[in-house]
Design a protein around this motif. Structure first.
Motif, PDB file in Angstrom:
ATOM      1  N   GLN A  79      99.368  99.208  10.815  1.00  0.00           N
ATOM      2  CA  GLN A  79      99.079  99.482   9.243  1.00  0.00           C
ATOM      3  C   GLN A  79      99.927  99.038   8.086  1.00  0.00           C
ATOM      4  OE1 GLN A  79      96.133  98.899   7.253  1.00  0.00           O
ATOM      5  NE2 GLN A  79      96.181  99.365   5.457  1.00  0.00           N
ATOM      6  N   LEU A  80     101.260 100.219   9.069  1.00  0.00           N
ATOM      7  CA  LEU A  80     102.307 101.087   8.012  1.00  0.00           C
ATOM      8  C   LEU A  80     103.331  99.730   8.418  1.00  0.00           C
ATOM      9  CD1 LEU A  80     102.487 104.673   8.637  1.00  0.00           C
ATOM     10  CD2 LEU A  80     101.901 103.077   6.727  1.00  0.00           C
ATOM     11  N   ASP A  81     103.446  98.680   9.594  1.00  0.00           N
ATOM     12  CA  ASP A  81     104.341  97.752  10.010  1.00  0.00           C
ATOM     13  C   ASP A  81     104.342  96.419   9.158  1.00  0.00           C
ATOM     14  OD1 ASP A  81     106.884  98.032  10.598  1.00  0.00           O
ATOM     15  OD2 ASP A  81     105.889  96.703  12.279  1.00  0.00           O
ATOM     16  N   LEU A  88     110.513 107.684   7.547  1.00  0.00           N
ATOM     17  CA  LEU A  88     109.739 108.392   8.402  1.00  0.00           C
ATOM     18  C   LEU A  88     108.391 108.013   7.584  1.00  0.00           C
ATOM     19  CD1 LEU A  88     107.924 109.311  10.253  1.00  0.00           C
ATOM     20  CD2 LEU A  88     108.442 111.326   9.780  1.00  0.00           C
ATOM     21  N   SER A  89     107.052 107.359   7.334  1.00  0.00           N
ATOM     22  CA  SER A  89     106.320 106.988   7.140  1.00  0.00           C
ATOM     23  C   SER A  89     104.959 107.893   7.156  1.00  0.00           C
ATOM     24  CB  SER A  89     105.953 105.927   6.319  1.00  0.00           C
ATOM     25  OG  SER A  89     106.752 105.111   5.999  1.00  0.00           O
ATOM     26  N   ILE A  90     103.634 108.604   6.568  1.00  0.00           N
ATOM     27  CA  ILE A  90     102.723 108.855   7.766  1.00  0.00           C
ATOM     28  C   ILE A  90     101.480 108.704   7.131  1.00  0.00           C
ATOM     29  CG2 ILE A  90     101.705 110.886   8.503  1.00  0.00           C
ATOM     30  CD1 ILE A  90     104.075 112.237   9.101  1.00  0.00           C
ATOM     31  N   LEU A  91     100.733 107.674   7.586  1.00  0.00           N
ATOM     32  CA  LEU A  91      99.405 107.474   7.013  1.00  0.00           C
ATOM     33  C   LEU A  91      98.141 108.184   7.794  1.00  0.00           C
ATOM     34  CD1 LEU A  91      98.578 105.844   4.720  1.00  0.00           C
ATOM     35  CD2 LEU A  91      97.731 104.240   6.120  1.00  0.00           C
ATOM     36  N   VAL A  92      96.836 109.536   7.899  1.00  0.00           N
ATOM     37  CA  VAL A  92      96.311 109.940   8.003  1.00  0.00           C
ATOM     38  C   VAL A  92      94.500 109.954   6.638  1.00  0.00           C
ATOM     39  CG1 VAL A  92      95.409 112.483   8.215  1.00  0.00           C
ATOM     40  CG2 VAL A  92      98.203 111.394   8.726  1.00  0.00           C
ATOM     41  N   THR A  93      94.152 108.869   7.069  1.00  0.00           N
ATOM     42  CA  THR A  93      93.010 108.751   6.745  1.00  0.00           C
ATOM     43  C   THR A  93      91.566 109.425   7.702  1.00  0.00           C
ATOM     44  OG1 THR A  93      93.701 106.527   5.753  1.00  0.00           O
ATOM     45  CG2 THR A  93      90.889 107.403   6.149  1.00  0.00           C
ATOM     46  N   GLN A  94      91.099 110.387   7.164  1.00  0.00           N
ATOM     47  CA  GLN A  94      89.766 111.273   7.652  1.00  0.00           C
ATOM     48  C   GLN A  94      88.499 110.476   6.941  1.00  0.00           C
ATOM     49  OE1 GLN A  94      91.507 111.940  10.746  1.00  0.00           O
ATOM     50  NE2 GLN A  94      90.214 114.051  10.339  1.00  0.00           N
ATOM     51  N   GLY A  95      87.438 110.293   7.104  1.00  0.00           N
ATOM     52  CA  GLY A  95      86.363 109.483   6.666  1.00  0.00           C
ATOM     53  C   GLY A  95      85.061 109.742   7.563  1.00  0.00           C
ATOM     54  N   SER A 108     104.082 112.412  -1.785  1.00  0.00           N
ATOM     55  CA  SER A 108     102.647 112.143  -1.022  1.00  0.00           C
ATOM     56  C   SER A 108     102.354 111.205  -1.725  1.00  0.00           C
ATOM     57  CB  SER A 108     102.186 113.185  -0.046  1.00  0.00           C
ATOM     58  OG  SER A 108     103.354 113.342   0.752  1.00  0.00           O
ATOM     59  N   GLY A 109     100.591 110.862  -1.173  1.00  0.00           N
ATOM     60  CA  GLY A 109      99.689 110.515  -2.225  1.00  0.00           C
ATOM     61  C   GLY A 109      98.830 111.009  -1.450  1.00  0.00           C
ATOM     62  N   ILE A 110      97.612 111.529  -2.215  1.00  0.00           N
ATOM     63  CA  ILE A 110      96.335 111.542  -1.969  1.00  0.00           C
ATOM     64  C   ILE A 110      95.071 110.152  -2.406  1.00  0.00           C
ATOM     65  CG2 ILE A 110      93.725 113.204  -1.332  1.00  0.00           C
ATOM     66  CD1 ILE A 110      96.578 113.807  -0.428  1.00  0.00           C
ATOM     67  N   ARG A 111      94.203 109.831  -1.577  1.00  0.00           N
ATOM     68  CA  ARG A 111      93.258 108.564  -2.098  1.00  0.00           C
ATOM     69  C   ARG A 111      92.158 108.935  -1.263  1.00  0.00           C
ATOM     70  NH1 ARG A 111      94.639 102.796   0.050  1.00  0.00           N
ATOM     71  NH2 ARG A 111      96.254 102.865  -1.610  1.00  0.00           N
ATOM     72  N   TYR A 135     102.323 109.586   3.264  1.00  0.00           N
ATOM     73  CA  TYR A 135     103.668 110.003   3.087  1.00  0.00           C
ATOM     74  C   TYR A 135     104.922 108.975   3.026  1.00  0.00           C
ATOM     75  CZ  TYR A 135     107.581 112.600   4.278  1.00  0.00           C
ATOM     76  OH  TYR A 135     108.902 112.992   4.169  1.00  0.00           O
ATOM     77  N   ASN A 136     105.061 109.027   1.892  1.00  0.00           N
ATOM     78  CA  ASN A 136     106.253 108.105   1.832  1.00  0.00           C
ATOM     79  C   ASN A 136     106.289 106.132   2.327  1.00  0.00           C
ATOM     80  OD1 ASN A 136     109.164 107.801   1.452  1.00  0.00           O
ATOM     81  ND2 ASN A 136     109.833 107.497   3.962  1.00  0.00           N
ATOM     82  N   ILE A 137     104.674 106.187   2.004  1.00  0.00           N
ATOM     83  CA  ILE A 137     105.056 104.535   1.510  1.00  0.00           C
ATOM     84  C   ILE A 137     105.637 104.350   0.931  1.00  0.00           C
ATOM     85  CG2 ILE A 137     102.569 103.320   1.366  1.00  0.00           C
ATOM     86  CD1 ILE A 137     102.554 105.752   3.681  1.00  0.00           C
ATOM     87  N   PHE A 138     105.286 102.573   1.364  1.00  0.00           N
ATOM     88  CA  PHE A 138     106.853 101.651   0.182  1.00  0.00           C
ATOM     89  C   PHE A 138     105.996 100.736   0.831  1.00  0.00           C
ATOM     90  CE2 PHE A 138     109.390 103.572   3.623  1.00  0.00           C
ATOM     91  CZ  PHE A 138     109.247 102.702   4.246  1.00  0.00           C
TER      92      PHE A 138
END
Length: 917
Positions: free
Chosen positions: A202-204, A241-248, A881-884, A914-917
């Motif tokens: 997803q991040l690449d 460094l980019s991090i994406l954590v989704t909890q649902g 960072s961001g919260i969605r 975190y650090n998403i571009f």
């Protein structure tokens, strides 16, 4: 010693001279509105090839040979281009760039293998950028593709989504090509795209491009139904460094759902690290892990009639596995009558017709493991040999547990797929080699495994007086003698014969399932052992520096499929089957009438060693700029497609004495002996079983399978109005010849006596690929409008429709699509103070449509669906960072994308980025 000192002095002087001739410029590029550093911005020295990109904090460091003053050109999609004059290198350069509309400025490559604006593309192409992915409400970019114009999808499970265009929609479409960083992403043996298994994390994702319709002139014969090209992020450009954590949570109960799973957690974690070590060397690593309780297929429609499992003794449904074992119990009734003539009043009325009874099936939930998981890892190293020549080494590995729908449901457990690449490229040429290897792991084939489980705990008939069917017959007669109605008597008979039946989850059931599923097919189990590999080498050259009056691009390609299934998928008992493909292509293009008219033509030569004759495909296109930013396009493509390995050589068990089969004479005559024991249509076999009249049997006429072809025409118009409104309309018409579809047939190996069709142990059924004898036409139209509403608001809507004409009713053609689709999207990528808030919503509507699954698994009407996805995000600028907070299918009204596939409910989630571009 003096010589060494002299050499050192000269070397120092040279180094000093080189250093003094270079200027090291440092600086930061900021967003003029939010004052944030902007990542991946191009910073170049004007009128030179010197340049670099900003890092994840907007910083750049650039070596320049030009003398001061010099001009830096700063540019990025979504921002205005800015030129900055630099007088010296003593002070850091600070640049502020203003956001601007990028509508209509999208750049694509896949339409013609050269960079061009999407607006002026010669064929229909849809695109998703990494910036759109960051603001999307969907859980991943594969789900976003559903909303693109012209796209159809079939979702078999979390982690297995099959994509296609222009109507030919099925799970595992071998006529749709998926390319990732230049590599064909297909399974080496089965030839269908691997979807999420080893695609980009997803991040690449840098961008995704989808070409609708035939594209084989550029991308090979698998692209009859379209091509999807995915490009990963360049570590020289995208750093940090980019991090994406989704909890649902999913499986939230709905009044109208038939979901047997209770509310369950959904996890999706992704990490990317990209680093530019210096101007020559950069690398990236990616990891993504997804884990959730999968959606469950619960279609209980009776495939054998109108009754239910309570009213039809021959009940068999798509997602109740084991019921395909069916026998006419009349011989057992006759045996009972012969043993006791006093039963005549009960038995003789039954013998006036066939009395087929199916074994009791197992529902999917509890039988298949619905723990979905996917793990992907990727690493890439890039080295710039010179500023214009780059070497790339990359590797991608995927493993997990997903479910795939075809002739039955396949639980692909612990699969492993690896793809590895070496490449050398410049802006004018590339040389690339890659390999793909697959390991099918412990795949469980739902249908036949359940049938063997039934035989394992109690044989249908033991050849003497015992078995499930004799017990069923005894229970039926007993219940009738006690005065029960026929329907109640059948229920009582099933209950009597099912005594001792192990339930899913019980030790006996699990022991039987695991034993059968871990035993290879040739040894009496249902395990297939696919260890196939693909090897590919290709090269391309752009001759624009050498040929000035016309643009010429040419390339060559070699591919080897090494099919190795140990006689479980293909007839490769003795050794792997090697299939070679050789290809060459050339594209010619030229601009005329003051660059307002662009014309191009392409030719491709393909040879497949399974077939004698090579094939040539061609494409011609024209794009005319009728007025500023108004483009009319027309294209024609003649395309051939060699039958895939599945369509030619597949020999896969999908049930008791039932196979999914290719259509080559190697299979049909040498293995199935159709030339000795004629095949009959399965429909006529079923009619004979009911009527006992041999004249009902209809022979199936077959030939060695051959390539199919299509002639496709498209006319389209696109325009950008006032830099705020982007419109695109199109219509297409295609004519197919030797169309490859599927037919269900049966024969009686070892006997030509029609009586053999009355017992499934003495006849075999096949779902075979074959060429239809009649011409088939497809046509459709589409339109889309995107409107930039200013202040980062964007609205989109698209409509498209696909039709099949001259349908060949003797074939299953996989044209599974509604007559129209409507997709809408409305969002804002940044509002409020410092543009910290953003949101996006999407809406997809499909009316009900008829869907047929190859192999006889199921056919029926998919209900209409209206799906809304939505998210709202808040950016924490100082924390980078961001919260969605979001939801897919927010109304939780369950829907399906195909018969025998799962119903999909809502997923409510929260994401930390975190650090998403």
């Amino acid at each position: 010693m003096r010589k060494i000192i002299l050499i050192l002095i000269i070397f120092q002087a040279l180094v000093t001279g080189v250093v003094s001739a270079q200027h090291i410029l440092k600086g930061v590029v900021y967003n003029a509105l939010t004052k944030e550093g902007v990542a991946a911005v191009s910073v170049t020295v004007k009128n030179s090839n010197e340049g670099t990109y900003t890092d994840d904090r907007g910083r750049f460091r650039l070596s320049a040979k030009k003398s001061f003053p010099l001009i830096l050109v700063v540019s990025s999609i979504g921002f205005g281009t800015k030129e900055v004059e630099v007088q010296n290198a003593s002070e850091p350069v600070e640049v502020h760039i203003a956001p601007s509309s990028s509508l209509g400025e999208e750049i694509v490559v896949s339409a013609s293998r050269t960079m061009q604006r999407k607006l002026s593309s010669p064929v229909t192409i849809e695109q998703i950028s990494h910036k759109e992915i960051t603001n999307a409400p969907q859980l991943n970019y594969m789900d976003m593709i559903q909303g693109l114009k012209g796209v159809d999808v079939t979702v078999s499970s979390i982690g297995f989504t099959s994509i296609t265009t222009r109507g030919f929609n099925t799970s595992g479409n071998t006529n749709f090509t998926q390319i990732v960083d230049g590599m064909d992403n297909q399974a080496p043996g089965l030839n269908f795209p691997l979807g999420s298994a080893i695609s980009l994390t997803q991040l690449d994702v840098d961008n995704v491009e989808v070409l609708s319709g035939a594209s084989s002139a550029l991308y090979g014969s698998r692209g009859l139904n379209g091509t999807m090209v995915m490009n990963g992020k360049d570590p020289f450009k995208y750093q940090g460094l980019s991090i994406l954590v989704t909890q649902g949570v999913n499986h939230v109960k709905s009044k109208n759902s038939n979901d047997p799973v209770s509310a369950s957690p959904y996890y999706d974690w992704a990490v990317r690290w990209g680093r530019k070590i210096n101007e020559k060397l950069a690398f990236k690593v990616n990891f993504q892990y997804t884990n959730a309780k999968d959606w469950v297929a619960t279609d209980t429609t009776n495939k054998n009639g109108a009754g239910s499992k309570y009213t039809d003794p021959n009940y068999n449904s798509p997602n109740y596995y084991g019921g395909a074992t069916s026998t006419d119990i009349n011989p057992f009734l006759q045996g009972a009558l012969a043993g006791d003539e006093s039963l005549a009043p009960l038995i003789e009325p039954l013998l006036t017709r066939a009395n087929y009874v199916a074994r009791t099936g197992y529902p999917e939930y509890g039988y298949l493991d619905n723990n979905a998981r996917l793990f992907k890892a990727n690493a890439e190293l890039r080295y710039k040999i010179t500023p214009g020549i780059e070497a790339i080494i990359s590797g991608t590995f995927g493993t997990g547990n997903v479910v795939y729908t075809n002739d039955t449901r396949y639980q692909i457990r612990d699969f492993k797929v690896g793809q590895y690449r070496v490449e050398l490229k410049s802006d004018k040429w590339f040389v690339r080699g890659y390999t793909t290897s697959e390991n099918s792991g412990n795949t469980l084939i739902a249908g036949p495994t359940a049938q063997y489980i039934n035989e394992g705990w109690k044989p249908s008939y033991d050849g003497n007086v015992g078995g499930w069917y004799p017990e069923y017959t005894m229970g039926l007669i007993t219940a009738l003698a006690q005065g029960a109605s026929l329907t109640d008597a059948h229920l009582a008979a099933r209950g009597f014969a099912d005594q001792g039946r192990p339930l899913p989850g019980s030790p006996q059931f699990e022991q039987l399932k695991n034993t059968i599923a871990s035993t290879p097919i040739p040894d009496g189990g249902t395990l297939f052992l696919d260890r196939s590999k693909l090897y590919n080498a290709e090269a391309q050259y752009n001759f624009s520096d050498h040929i000035k009056f016309i643009n010429v691009i040419a390339g060559v390609n070699w591919r080897l499929y090494s099919l190795n299934s140990r006689n479980t998928l293909f007839p490769d008992k003795d050794k792997p089957i090697n299939v070679n493909e050789y290809s060459a292509y050339i594209q010619l293009s030229k601009k005329l009438i003051n660059n307002r008219l662009s014309i191009s033509t392409s030719f491709r030569y393909d040879k497949n060693t399974l077939f004698k004759s090579p094939k040539v495909t061609s494409r011609a296109s024209m794009v005319f700029e009728a007025a500023k930013e108004n483009f009319i396009r027309f294209s024609y493509q003649n395309a051939y497609s060699f039958p895939s390995n599945i369509q030619a050589l597949q020999n896969t068990l999908n049930g008791y004495n039932s196979y999914s089969s290719g259509g080559s004479s190697l299979l049909l005559n040498d293995h199935y002996h159709f030339n000795q024991y004629a095949p009959y249509t399965l429909e006529s076999v079923s009619a004979y079983q009911q009527s006992n009249d041999p004249s009902d049997l209809k022979k199936f006429l077959y030939n060695d399978i051959k390539p199919q072809s299509v002639n496709a025409f498209e006319l389209g118009y696109s325009a950008l109005i006032a830099k705020r409104v982007l419109i695109d309309v199109l219509g297409y018409f295609s004519t197919w010849e030797n169309f490859i579809g599927y037919a269900n047939v049966a024969n009686t190996p070892g006997s030509n006596n029609p009586e053999a069709f009355k017992d499934h142990s003495t006849y075999v059924q096949y779902n075979i690929a074959f060429n239809g004898g009649q011409t088939v036409n497809t046509y459709g139209y589409a339109a889309s409008v995107s409107v930039d509403l200013t202040h980062n608001f964007l609205a989109k809507v698209n409509y498209y429709s696909d039709y099949l004409k001259n349908r060949n009713n003797s074939q299953v053609n996989n044209f599974n699509t509604p007559h129209y689709h409507i997709n809408m999207e409305f969002g804002n990528s940044g509002f409020g103070k410092k543009q910290q808030w953003s949101f996006n919503t999407s809406f997809r509507y499909k009316p009900g449509y008829y869907y047929v699954v190859s192999g006889g698994l199921a056919a029926g009407r998919v209900p209409s669906s209206a799906v809304i996805d939505a998210q709202i995000s808040y950016k924490l600028i100082k924390a980078r960072s961001g919260i969605r907070l979001g939801a897919t299918n927010i109304t939780n009204k369950y829907y399906s994308t195909g018969i025998a596939n799962p119903a999909i409910g809502a997923v409510y989630y929260v994401t930390y980025a975190y650090n998403i571009f």
